[in-house]
Design a protein around this motif. Sequence first.
Motif, PDB file in Angstrom:
ATOM      1  N   ALA A 282       1.073  -1.729   0.090  1.00 16.51           N
ATOM      2  CA  ALA A 282      -0.080   0.315  -0.006  1.00 16.51           C
ATOM      3  C   ALA A 282       1.205   1.294   0.078  1.00 16.51           C
ATOM      4  O   ALA A 282       0.470   2.077  -0.705  1.00 16.51           O
ATOM      5  CB  ALA A 282      -0.737  -0.219   1.512  1.00 16.51           C
ATOM      6  N   ALA A 283       2.007   1.313   0.576  1.00 18.61           N
ATOM      7  CA  ALA A 283       2.835   2.358   1.017  1.00 18.61           C
ATOM      8  C   ALA A 283       3.572   2.431  -0.528  1.00 18.61           C
ATOM      9  O   ALA A 283       4.747   3.359   0.020  1.00 18.61           O
ATOM     10  CB  ALA A 283       3.389   2.191   2.125  1.00 18.61           C
ATOM     11  N   ARG A 285       2.037   2.156  -3.723  1.00 13.06           N
ATOM     12  CA  ARG A 285       1.343   1.790  -4.960  1.00 13.06           C
ATOM     13  C   ARG A 285       1.116   2.451  -6.468  1.00 13.06           C
ATOM     14  O   ARG A 285       1.374   1.701  -7.118  1.00 13.06           O
ATOM     15  CB  ARG A 285      -0.449   3.079  -3.798  1.00 13.06           C
ATOM     16  CG  ARG A 285      -1.320   2.496  -4.875  1.00 13.06           C
ATOM     17  CD  ARG A 285      -2.518   3.146  -4.564  1.00 13.06           C
ATOM     18  NE  ARG A 285      -3.788   2.994  -5.287  1.00 13.06           N
ATOM     19  CZ  ARG A 285      -4.558   3.901  -6.045  1.00 13.06           C
ATOM     20  NH1 ARG A 285      -3.637   4.100  -6.617  1.00 13.06           N
ATOM     21  NH2 ARG A 285      -5.628   3.359  -6.547  1.00 13.06           N
ATOM     22  N   SER A 286       1.784   3.284  -6.101  1.00 14.27           N
ATOM     23  CA  SER A 286       1.712   3.720  -7.891  1.00 14.27           C
ATOM     24  C   SER A 286       3.226   3.057  -8.524  1.00 14.27           C
ATOM     25  O   SER A 286       3.552   2.881  -9.844  1.00 14.27           O
ATOM     26  CB  SER A 286       2.404   5.446  -7.956  1.00 14.27           C
ATOM     27  OG  SER A 286       2.110   6.159  -7.206  1.00 14.27           O
ATOM     28  N   TRP A 304     -12.872   4.016 -11.901  1.00 13.17           N
ATOM     29  CA  TRP A 304     -11.767   5.244 -11.771  1.00 13.17           C
ATOM     30  C   TRP A 304     -10.909   5.163 -10.934  1.00 13.17           C
ATOM     31  O   TRP A 304      -9.923   5.516 -10.815  1.00 13.17           O
ATOM     32  CB  TRP A 304     -12.607   6.193 -11.474  1.00 13.17           C
ATOM     33  CG  TRP A 304     -13.613   6.444 -10.320  1.00 13.17           C
ATOM     34  CD1 TRP A 304     -14.830   5.872 -10.006  1.00 13.17           C
ATOM     35  CD2 TRP A 304     -13.034   7.255  -9.502  1.00 13.17           C
ATOM     36  NE1 TRP A 304     -15.381   5.849  -8.546  1.00 13.17           N
ATOM     37  CE2 TRP A 304     -14.477   6.897  -8.097  1.00 13.17           C
ATOM     38  CE3 TRP A 304     -11.526   8.012  -8.996  1.00 13.17           C
ATOM     39  CZ2 TRP A 304     -14.518   7.472  -6.945  1.00 13.17           C
ATOM     40  CZ3 TRP A 304     -11.810   8.682  -7.868  1.00 13.17           C
ATOM     41  CH2 TRP A 304     -12.955   8.446  -6.936  1.00 13.17           C
ATOM     42  N   ASN A 381       9.393   4.832   1.734  1.00 17.78           N
ATOM     43  CA  ASN A 381       7.686   5.927   2.441  1.00 17.78           C
ATOM     44  C   ASN A 381       7.193   6.312   3.537  1.00 17.78           C
ATOM     45  O   ASN A 381       6.902   7.162   4.305  1.00 17.78           O
ATOM     46  CB  ASN A 381       6.287   5.410   1.293  1.00 17.78           C
ATOM     47  CG  ASN A 381       6.932   5.907  -0.363  1.00 17.78           C
ATOM     48  OD1 ASN A 381       7.368   6.775  -0.449  1.00 17.78           O
ATOM     49  ND2 ASN A 381       5.861   5.143  -1.409  1.00 17.78           N
ATOM     50  N   MET A 385       6.852   8.905   5.816  1.00 20.80           N
ATOM     51  CA  MET A 385       4.982   9.265   6.916  1.00 20.80           C
ATOM     52  C   MET A 385       5.581   9.305   8.671  1.00 20.80           C
ATOM     53  O   MET A 385       5.139  10.379   8.759  1.00 20.80           O
ATOM     54  CB  MET A 385       4.755   8.263   6.459  1.00 20.80           C
ATOM     55  CG  MET A 385       3.057   8.298   7.119  1.00 20.80           C
ATOM     56  SD  MET A 385       2.403   9.059   6.206  1.00 20.80           S
ATOM     57  CE  MET A 385       1.255   7.857   5.380  1.00 20.80           C
ATOM     58  N   GLY A 421     -14.818  12.672   3.472  1.00 22.41           N
ATOM     59  CA  GLY A 421     -14.325  14.027   2.768  1.00 22.41           C
ATOM     60  C   GLY A 421     -13.223  14.390   1.824  1.00 22.41           C
ATOM     61  O   GLY A 421     -13.422  13.074   1.101  1.00 22.41           O
ATOM     62  N   ALA A 422     -12.704  14.862   1.661  1.00 21.31           N
ATOM     63  CA  ALA A 422     -11.823  15.001   0.840  1.00 21.31           C
ATOM     64  C   ALA A 422     -10.565  15.139   1.289  1.00 21.31           C
ATOM     65  O   ALA A 422      -9.764  14.041   1.327  1.00 21.31           O
ATOM     66  CB  ALA A 422     -11.989  16.229  -0.265  1.00 21.31           C
ATOM     67  N   LEU A 425     -10.434  11.990   4.050  1.00 20.99           N
ATOM     68  CA  LEU A 425     -10.588  10.995   3.508  1.00 20.99           C
ATOM     69  C   LEU A 425      -9.469  10.617   3.158  1.00 20.99           C
ATOM     70  O   LEU A 425      -9.099   9.970   3.449  1.00 20.99           O
ATOM     71  CB  LEU A 425     -11.464  10.875   2.510  1.00 20.99           C
ATOM     72  CG  LEU A 425     -11.951   9.831   1.553  1.00 20.99           C
ATOM     73  CD1 LEU A 425     -12.770   8.813   2.285  1.00 20.99           C
ATOM     74  CD2 LEU A 425     -12.389  10.058   0.269  1.00 20.99           C
ATOM     75  N   ASP A 426      -8.684  11.451   1.848  1.00 20.35           N
ATOM     76  CA  ASP A 426      -7.751  10.502   1.645  1.00 20.35           C
ATOM     77  C   ASP A 426      -6.308  10.772   2.541  1.00 20.35           C
ATOM     78  O   ASP A 426      -5.163   9.779   2.729  1.00 20.35           O
ATOM     79  CB  ASP A 426      -6.596  11.835   0.208  1.00 20.35           C
ATOM     80  CG  ASP A 426      -8.148  11.443  -0.770  1.00 20.35           C
ATOM     81  OD1 ASP A 426      -8.782  11.159  -0.608  1.00 20.35           O
ATOM     82  OD2 ASP A 426      -7.726  12.396  -1.602  1.00 20.35           O
ATOM     83  N   ARG A 429      -6.568   7.512   4.932  1.00 25.01           N
ATOM     84  CA  ARG A 429      -6.500   6.336   4.323  1.00 25.01           C
ATOM     85  C   ARG A 429      -4.950   5.835   4.653  1.00 25.01           C
ATOM     86  O   ARG A 429      -4.956   3.869   4.568  1.00 25.01           O
ATOM     87  CB  ARG A 429      -7.654   6.233   2.204  1.00 25.01           C
ATOM     88  CG  ARG A 429      -7.315   5.015   2.013  1.00 25.01           C
ATOM     89  CD  ARG A 429      -7.950   5.153   0.211  1.00 25.01           C
ATOM     90  NE  ARG A 429      -7.239   5.947  -0.477  1.00 25.01           N
ATOM     91  CZ  ARG A 429      -6.870   7.701  -0.895  1.00 25.01           C
ATOM     92  NH1 ARG A 429      -8.926   7.668  -0.506  1.00 25.01           N
ATOM     93  NH2 ARG A 429      -6.882   8.011  -1.216  1.00 25.01           N
ATOM     94  N   SER A 430      -4.522   6.643   3.622  1.00 26.75           N
ATOM     95  CA  SER A 430      -3.601   5.668   4.127  1.00 26.75           C
ATOM     96  C   SER A 430      -2.832   6.329   5.495  1.00 26.75           C
ATOM     97  O   SER A 430      -1.155   5.350   5.634  1.00 26.75           O
ATOM     98  CB  SER A 430      -1.924   6.795   3.035  1.00 26.75           C
ATOM     99  OG  SER A 430      -2.302   8.284   3.088  1.00 26.75           O
ATOM    100  N   ASP A 433      -4.110   3.392   9.763  1.00 28.49           N
ATOM    101  CA  ASP A 433      -3.648   1.586   9.083  1.00 28.49           C
ATOM    102  C   ASP A 433      -5.055   1.026  10.057  1.00 28.49           C
ATOM    103  O   ASP A 433      -4.959   1.526  10.953  1.00 28.49           O
ATOM    104  CB  ASP A 433      -2.454   0.921  10.507  1.00 28.49           C
ATOM    105  CG  ASP A 433      -1.171   1.762   9.505  1.00 28.49           C
ATOM    106  OD1 ASP A 433      -1.124   1.790   8.595  1.00 28.49           O
ATOM    107  OD2 ASP A 433      -0.547   1.479  10.020  1.00 28.49           O
ATOM    108  N   TYR A 504     -12.581  22.120   1.442  1.00 31.32           N
ATOM    109  CA  TYR A 504     -11.500  21.776   0.873  1.00 31.32           C
ATOM    110  C   TYR A 504     -10.109  22.794   1.684  1.00 31.32           C
ATOM    111  O   TYR A 504      -9.202  21.988   2.592  1.00 31.32           O
ATOM    112  CB  TYR A 504     -11.359  21.707  -0.473  1.00 31.32           C
ATOM    113  CG  TYR A 504     -11.568  21.217  -1.146  1.00 31.32           C
ATOM    114  CD1 TYR A 504     -11.451  19.841  -1.134  1.00 31.32           C
ATOM    115  CD2 TYR A 504     -12.637  21.855  -2.361  1.00 31.32           C
ATOM    116  CE1 TYR A 504     -12.636  19.218  -2.300  1.00 31.32           C
ATOM    117  CE2 TYR A 504     -13.617  21.659  -3.434  1.00 31.32           C
ATOM    118  CZ  TYR A 504     -13.692  19.442  -3.366  1.00 31.32           C
ATOM    119  OH  TYR A 504     -14.642  19.611  -4.092  1.00 31.32           O
ATOM    120  N   SER A 575     -10.213  19.088  -3.578  1.00 35.28           N
ATOM    121  CA  SER A 575     -10.531  17.493  -4.315  1.00 35.28           C
ATOM    122  C   SER A 575      -9.868  16.595  -3.199  1.00 35.28           C
ATOM    123  O   SER A 575      -9.499  15.602  -3.958  1.00 35.28           O
ATOM    124  CB  SER A 575     -10.884  17.705  -5.497  1.00 35.28           C
ATOM    125  OG  SER A 575     -12.480  18.021  -6.354  1.00 35.28           O
TER     126      SER A 575
END
Length: 589
Positions: A282-283, A285-286, A304, A381, A385, A421-422, A425-426, A429-430, A433, A504, A575
């Motif tokens: 997960a850490a 991802r890209s 998406w 990462n 973090m 949220g925006a 939320l984001d 999520r990361s 845990d 935001y 966003s």
Amino acid sequence: MSAVLKPGTASTNENQAGGEASVNAEETIDGFHLVIEALKLNGIDTIFGLPGIPITDLTRKMQAEGLRVISFRHEQHAGNAAAAAGFLTGKPGICLTVSAPGFLNGLTALANATTNCFPMILISGSSEREIVDLQQGDYEEMDQLAIAKPLCKAAYRVLHAEDIGIGIARAIRSAVSGRPGGVYLDFPAKLFSQAVDAAAGRRSLVEVVDPAPRQIPAPDAVQRALDVLKGARRPLIILGKGAAYARADAEIRAFIEKSGIPYLPMSMAKGLLPDTHEQSAAATRSYVLAEADVVVLIGARLNWLLSHGKGKTWGGANAFGRKFVQIDISPIEADSNVPIAAPLVGDIGSCVGALVNGLGAGWARPPAEWTAAIVERKDKNLAKMAETLAKNPSPMNFQSALNVIRDVVKANPEAIVVNEGANTLDFARSIVDMYEPRKRLDVGTWGIMGIGMGFAVAAAVTTGKPVIAIEGDSAFGFSGMEVETICRYGLPVCVIVFNNNGVYKGTDVNPRGGDVAPTVFVKGARYDKMMEAFGGVGVNATTPDELRKGLTEAVASGKPTLINAVIDETAGTESGRITSLNPTAAKKK
Ligand code: OXK
Ligand code: ADP
């Protein structure tokens, strides 16, 4: 008492010419009680709804007959609660609403449940069919069945009391079998007072046998998937919320650990294996999305959220030759966005179990250069973090506040996290845990706002565990009135509002003066006072220490609590991490 007597068959002695037996023969049961008994027969014990014409009496009778009735302030939140209950229990969550406007309020939740593959049933009372169909202007006139149909998996109307059992059975089976989803059940007002012979009425009820049958994958499809997997140099597993819903936790863990393949959890699959698991990618991802040569999708769609399986996220031109294995219960999911080399159709437990068996003794774990490259990037990462989380800026930012929640969730892994949220939320999520399956509920496939309090109520009611709702201040506004519901039922919910004075962020300015900018809220608002207004605990937290104290006490006490977490109003991105989907913001970049 669950039966009524027909009008004119009073149970007095003078009417009982035929004695006891003839009274029993005359005993009837009405629509209200047939609905209640049909639901109970199928193990439904909780109803989320909002009373009013024509279902007020139904809610009372349900409660009197031992169903738990959780009454909301707006049907959308009752619907969201039903959807979350469906996801958390695997049984369809039931939402009960009044006709037309109440029905429409519940419809967003029904459509969202269907989009998310959560099983729920929206039951709405409706007005008189004869008048509705002739459009003669009935009270709350609306052809609800026609409107619901395109927005859910199945929709049914019951006109006769003797069909209630079949109607409810069809709704349950439709909601949970195959790909789960939302079902609409239309009950015209007159249905409830219809009376039928009690014995015949009860015989008409249906206890649904095996409502979500296992679907065993074809052996050749399993072999095809194994063949694709065996050719992989850089394999990756993606776990979606379907994998969490499937309750195949042991099979999934066995597949991941036996195969040694790195995995990426989608947001609601976090915790299926602990996020601290050494194979979690997960850490990074890209990196893994761009580089993987074989990807096994388990209950995750290439929509998406996964950039449709193509383009830059997936390595662009380098992606040539990547193969997908897709495990899904829906036979039409494969090839929805890109070709799927090995579709594996069936229930996740059976499919993953078959793969585990097929790995065999000769299975070679992925090449070390792949797994080592992932670990290297991941560690980097994670270190970055950790550095960010160690900072303690004043005022708090998203990260310093979420760091506290991360610790509290680690100490209380059974707690359920609701998140919307925006930026809220984001980042959550990361940063936060998860350690156990099905403990994270969020905005899901649509990125919908407004699920917060409905999901939180359902999580508390169905599990009895502490609930931590991590809410953007804008997101909270959609369902904020339900804090009264949380207080009324004394639920162990702690809502944390990330208050940065706006959508935001809180610093936008109207270039013409006058009204504030469209994204800006009242500055310095005290959301904690809303919880206090209904007898809950309110906390205004301006530092991580205050937030930690408030949250720790809330989790320990189980008292309804709202923490107004004061966040730097300049913190936040338009966003969050999906700025690129916003046309204006994208042009600005
Ligand atoms: C992840 N990452 C980490 C960790 N976890 N780094 C260190 N430590 C840990 N524990 C890294 C990860 O590798 C990524 O970096 C980055 O953090 C973000 O990870 P993640 O998993 O959150 O990924 P990303 O790219 O944000 O996810 C894509 C996504 C997700 C689309 C699946 O964004 C998503 O679910 N979005 C939902 C958005 C949404 O619905 N918003 C609501 C609408 S808002 P890199 O370097 O590897 O990439 C709205 O209504 O309008 O704005 C509106
Ligand atoms: P995420 O958003 O987490 O990626 P999605 O909602 O896109 O997850 O995907 C969930 C998928 O899981 C859906 O395609 C659905 O058909 C599938 N699914 C749900 N339950 C099961 C199950 N028991 N067995 C197999 N597939 C399932």
